[in-house]
Design a protein around this motif. Sequence first.
Motif: not given
Length: 215
Positions: A134-144
């Motif tokens: 939806x946002x086209x973001x990658x989301x790291x394990x820590x939520x970043x």
Amino acid sequence: MLLVEDDEELADLLTETLSCEGFLVDRAADGQRGLHLGLTRSYDVLVVDRMLPALDGLDLVARLRSRAVPTRALMLTALGGVGDRIAGLDAGADDYLGKPFDLDELSARVRALCRRGPDATTVLRIGTGRLDLTSHDAVLDDGTRVALSAREFELLRVLAARPSTVHSRSELRRRVFDEAAATSLVDTYVYYLRRKLGRSVIRTVHGLGYRLGAL
């Protein structure tokens, strides 16, 4: 619909209840069988117990989502804490129902999921991280969250949709870039993604191409 539940007595009861609602119920008694059915057959909804032999419910749903299976999923569990519910939803479940539960409530939740329809999944798993469609973001394990360009996102999406497949450079050029683009452009964007997300996000398969790695 697919019911994945290892408690035979409960599975019989749920099958009877859901059949009376008009559902044709396929059953699996462990996570591996549930994964196989979820990948090879089409269902309106999944009802998945969290604590399963062979492959637990969280991993089962996460693996289906990583392979872009959009079927709505209701997770059942005796682990009813807030953290447990969050873990279930983050794994890709659409709803979460703690045990013991009322059969009428379960039926109502299944009907509600069916009304929502099998929209395309909004998350693809990348190891312990994920790609937000939806946002086209990658989301790291820590939520970043890491913002991606349009082509970085599309390249990662193609790889994440089939995580076990090795994609040739020519295939990736065809699917992500203009046909006239040089094949080396694929290598350039792999470099960009590794610089943003770490070298392990995309694996090089020497002589063949690239496949998804992990965040």
